[in-house]
Scaffold this motif. Structure first.
Motif, PDB file in Angstrom:
ATOM      1  N   PHE A  52       0.848  -1.185   0.000  1.00 41.83           N
ATOM      2  CA  PHE A  52       0.000   0.000   0.000  1.00 41.83           C
ATOM      3  C   PHE A  52       0.889   1.242   0.000  1.00 41.83           C
ATOM      4  N   ARG A  53       0.287   2.369  -0.336  1.00 35.75           N
ATOM      5  CA  ARG A  53       0.977   3.651  -0.258  1.00 35.75           C
ATOM      6  C   ARG A  53       0.095   4.656   0.478  1.00 35.75           C
ATOM      7  N   CYS A  54      -0.307   4.271   1.679  1.00 33.98           N
ATOM      8  CA  CYS A  54      -1.185   5.132   2.470  1.00 33.98           C
ATOM      9  C   CYS A  54      -0.516   6.484   2.695  1.00 33.98           C
ATOM     10  N   THR A  55      -1.266   7.536   2.505  1.00 41.54           N
ATOM     11  CA  THR A  55      -0.693   8.878   2.524  1.00 41.54           C
ATOM     12  C   THR A  55      -0.160   9.268   3.895  1.00 41.54           C
ATOM     13  N   TYR A  56      -0.698   8.677   4.970  1.00 42.69           N
ATOM     14  CA  TYR A  56      -0.225   9.024   6.310  1.00 42.69           C
ATOM     15  C   TYR A  56       0.971   8.183   6.731  1.00 42.69           C
ATOM     16  N   CYS A  57       1.442   7.310   5.859  1.00 42.23           N
ATOM     17  CA  CYS A  57       2.534   6.422   6.219  1.00 42.23           C
ATOM     18  C   CYS A  57       3.610   6.354   5.130  1.00 42.23           C
ATOM     19  N   MET A  58       3.232   5.963   3.902  1.00 39.52           N
ATOM     20  CA  MET A  58       4.188   5.804   2.807  1.00 39.52           C
ATOM     21  C   MET A  58       3.697   6.540   1.559  1.00 39.52           C
ATOM     22  N   PRO A  59       3.667   7.866   1.592  1.00 41.34           N
ATOM     23  CA  PRO A  59       3.160   8.615   0.432  1.00 41.34           C
ATOM     24  C   PRO A  59       3.918   8.258  -0.840  1.00 41.34           C
ATOM     25  N   LYS A  60       3.165   8.104  -1.910  1.00 43.59           N
ATOM     26  CA  LYS A  60       3.702   7.601  -3.171  1.00 43.59           C
ATOM     27  C   LYS A  60       4.776   8.501  -3.761  1.00 43.59           C
ATOM     28  N   ASP A  61       4.704   9.801  -3.505  1.00 39.39           N
ATOM     29  CA  ASP A  61       5.704  10.700  -4.087  1.00 39.39           C
ATOM     30  C   ASP A  61       7.067  10.558  -3.410  1.00 39.39           C
ATOM     31  N   VAL A  62       7.112   9.931  -2.246  1.00 40.79           N
ATOM     32  CA  VAL A  62       8.384   9.667  -1.558  1.00 40.79           C
ATOM     33  C   VAL A  62       8.810   8.223  -1.772  1.00 40.79           C
ATOM     34  N   PHE A  63       7.876   7.305  -1.548  1.00 40.41           N
ATOM     35  CA  PHE A  63       8.168   5.877  -1.672  1.00 40.41           C
ATOM     36  C   PHE A  63       7.747   5.396  -3.058  1.00 40.41           C
ATOM     37  N   ASP A  64       8.459   5.892  -4.068  1.00 41.97           N
ATOM     38  CA  ASP A  64       8.120   5.572  -5.444  1.00 41.97           C
ATOM     39  C   ASP A  64       8.917   4.366  -5.933  1.00 41.97           C
ATOM     40  N   ARG A  65       8.853   4.085  -7.227  1.00 36.31           N
ATOM     41  CA  ARG A  65       9.519   2.898  -7.770  1.00 36.31           C
ATOM     42  C   ARG A  65      11.036   2.980  -7.677  1.00 36.31           C
ATOM     43  N   ASP A  66      11.563   4.179  -7.471  1.00 39.40           N
ATOM     44  CA  ASP A  66      13.011   4.341  -7.342  1.00 39.40           C
ATOM     45  C   ASP A  66      13.487   4.345  -5.891  1.00 39.40           C
ATOM     46  N   HIS A  67      12.551   4.196  -4.963  1.00 37.32           N
ATOM     47  CA  HIS A  67      12.944   4.229  -3.558  1.00 37.32           C
ATOM     48  C   HIS A  67      13.823   3.031  -3.217  1.00 37.32           C
ATOM     49  N   ALA A  68      14.880   3.264  -2.475  1.00 44.74           N
ATOM     50  CA  ALA A  68      15.825   2.198  -2.105  1.00 44.74           C
ATOM     51  C   ALA A  68      15.392   1.546  -0.792  1.00 44.74           C
ATOM     52  N   PHE A  69      14.744   0.404  -0.896  1.00 49.49           N
ATOM     53  CA  PHE A  69      14.388  -0.346   0.298  1.00 49.49           C
ATOM     54  C   PHE A  69      15.593  -1.159   0.762  1.00 49.49           C
ATOM     55  N   LEU A  70      15.502  -1.691   1.960  1.00 51.74           N
ATOM     56  CA  LEU A  70      16.605  -2.464   2.508  1.00 51.74           C
ATOM     57  C   LEU A  70      16.853  -3.723   1.673  1.00 51.74           C
ATOM     58  N   PRO A  71      18.113  -4.040   1.375  1.00 49.79           N
ATOM     59  CA  PRO A  71      18.409  -5.292   0.670  1.00 49.79           C
ATOM     60  C   PRO A  71      18.198  -6.479   1.590  1.00 49.79           C
ATOM     61  N   ARG A  72      17.957  -7.625   1.007  1.00 47.25           N
ATOM     62  CA  ARG A  72      17.688  -8.833   1.785  1.00 47.25           C
ATOM     63  C   ARG A  72      18.810  -9.119   2.793  1.00 47.25           C
ATOM     64  N   SER A  73      20.057  -8.886   2.377  1.00 48.77           N
ATOM     65  CA  SER A  73      21.201  -9.196   3.232  1.00 48.77           C
ATOM     66  C   SER A  73      21.232  -8.347   4.499  1.00 48.77           C
ATOM     67  N   ALA A  74      20.557  -7.208   4.465  1.00 47.68           N
ATOM     68  CA  ALA A  74      20.559  -6.312   5.627  1.00 47.68           C
ATOM     69  C   ALA A  74      19.561  -6.750   6.690  1.00 47.68           C
ATOM     70  N   LEU A  75      18.567  -7.537   6.287  1.00 51.61           N
ATOM     71  CA  LEU A  75      17.516  -7.933   7.218  1.00 51.61           C
ATOM     72  C   LEU A  75      18.018  -8.973   8.202  1.00 51.61           C
ATOM     73  N   LEU A  76      17.540  -8.884   9.416  1.00 49.18           N
ATOM     74  CA  LEU A  76      17.812  -9.942  10.375  1.00 49.18           C
ATOM     75  C   LEU A  76      17.170 -11.239   9.891  1.00 49.18           C
ATOM     76  N   SER A  77      17.872 -12.339  10.061  1.00 52.41           N
ATOM     77  CA  SER A  77      17.294 -13.642   9.739  1.00 52.41           C
ATOM     78  C   SER A  77      16.270 -14.009  10.806  1.00 52.41           C
TER      79      SER A  77
END
Length: 360
Positions: A52-77
């Motif tokens: 989702f891109r709820c405006t009060y949490c992850m507005p689409k203009d910030v969290f767009d298709r170019d947004h860099a999310f955490l890579p899998r290797s960074a996540l805790l197992s």
């Protein structure tokens, strides 16, 4: 148009409470913070991604298709998360909530639930419900006992506009039904209320869930993170939510289930269930906060409104034993003096952790 009367939204902070009297033999003794609050809840975010891109949490203009999310290797197992969770349980934590982002996007999440369910702790999960219809049974079989679903409107057009990806409300309702069928009820249904956006949905939601056995809760629009466009005019105080519902369905106040419960509880006078309101803006409850938060890549946060975390992953992956990890957890909690919501009027931080990263 008549102007609304001013709302006392930022109450003057009362003096900090005296530390609670805990016996040195109490397992929570090592985890009492600067305001005397014992650690009871751990919220674990397993991903910073959401569908989702709820405006009060992850507005689409910030969290767009170019947004860099955490890579899998960074996540805790899952094994790292479970190890940390066990240490928290040893320090008095009795409830663990799995959050995100959207936690059901984390592959094979049932494996983590199964591992956590072996601990002496209640395991719950918060989800937007998009994948819940498919996942409810396997989550319950893995040991999940309760689920909270976010639902900001019953009207499909309003709901699609708020999630900003065109997701239909009927699929979330199907997820709630599937959760109940799987034994994950009563389901708690959370609605974030924004004045002028979805406050017209308060009564429709109340009518829909009244008598269902589920617990509907309304959350004031909060200034979490730095990108959700928060402003005071969009906050509808919880007392007004209660008043609107009580005008149609009389309500009586209920006592809290436990110390530190964030929702104020109200029951329908005719016995058809209860609602809750979470008034973190208009009526701060910092003094009873018992929650620590763990980010997807192992940062500890002592407040939803924190501007920095404490790196547990580096210690974990450097080969630290349980004693060293426990000492770090104790140090972080014992240094904690957060009460952002009580000080909101003067706590103008330039940047705060995003809710999509650390969970609500």
């Amino acid at each position: 148009m008549n102007a609304r009367p001013p709302i006392p939204i930022f109450p003057v902070a009362a003096p900090s409470p005296a530390p609670m009297a805990l016996s040195p033999d109490d397992p929570a003794h090592a985890a009492v913070d600067q305001l005397g609050r014992a650690m009871h809840d751990l919220r674990i975010s397993v991903t910073d991604r959401c569908n989702f891109r709820c405006t009060y949490c992850m507005p689409k203009d910030v969290f767009d298709r170019d947004h860099a999310f955490l890579p899998r290797s960074a996540l805790l197992s899952f094994e790292e998360i479970t190890r940390i969770a066990q240490l928290f349980v040893n320090q008095g934590v009795r409830k663990i909530r799995i959050t995100g982002g959207e936690p059901l996007l984390r592959k094979q999440l049932e494996r983590l639930i199964e591992q956590l369910a072996r601990l002496d702790v209640e395991v719950t999960l918060t989800t937007n419900g998009a994948l819940l219809a498919q996942k409810a049974r396997s989550l319950a079989d893995a040991g999940l006992r309760r689920v909270t679903v976010s639902l900001d409107a019953l009207d499909d057009e309003v709901f699609r506009r708020m999630n900003d990806v065109g997701f239909p409300v009927e699929r979330v309702l199907a997820g709630i039904a599937a959760a109940a069928d799987a034994g994950l009820g009563p389901v708690k249904v959370n609605c974030v209320v924004k004045r002028g956006t979805n406050d017209g949905e308060i009564l429709p939601l109340a009518r829909h869930f009244r008598g269902s056995g589920h617990i509907l809760r309304f959350i004031e629009f909060m200034d979490v993170g730095s990108h959700n466009g928060w402003n005071l005019d969009a906050v509808l105080p919880s007392r007004e939510v209660v008043a609107r519902i009580a005008a149609e369905f009389p309500l009586d106040a209920l006592d809290a289930n436990y110390t530190g419960e964030v929702a104020e509880r109200w029951r329908y006078r005719d016995g058809s269930g209860e609602i809750g309101v979470i008034a973190s803006v208009s009526h701060a409850f910092c003094r009873d906060c018992t929650r620590m938060r763990l980010s997807p890549e192992g940062q500890l946060f002592t407040c939803l409104f924190a501007d920095r975390g404490h790196d547990l992953r580096a210690l974990l992956r450097s080969g630290a034993d349980d004693g060293a990890l426990t000492a770090r957890i104790r140090q972080v909690w014992r240094s904690r003096d957060d009460r952002y919501s009580e000080l909101r009027g003067e706590a103008n931080r330039a940047a705060k952790v995003e809710m999509s990263y650390i969970g609500g």
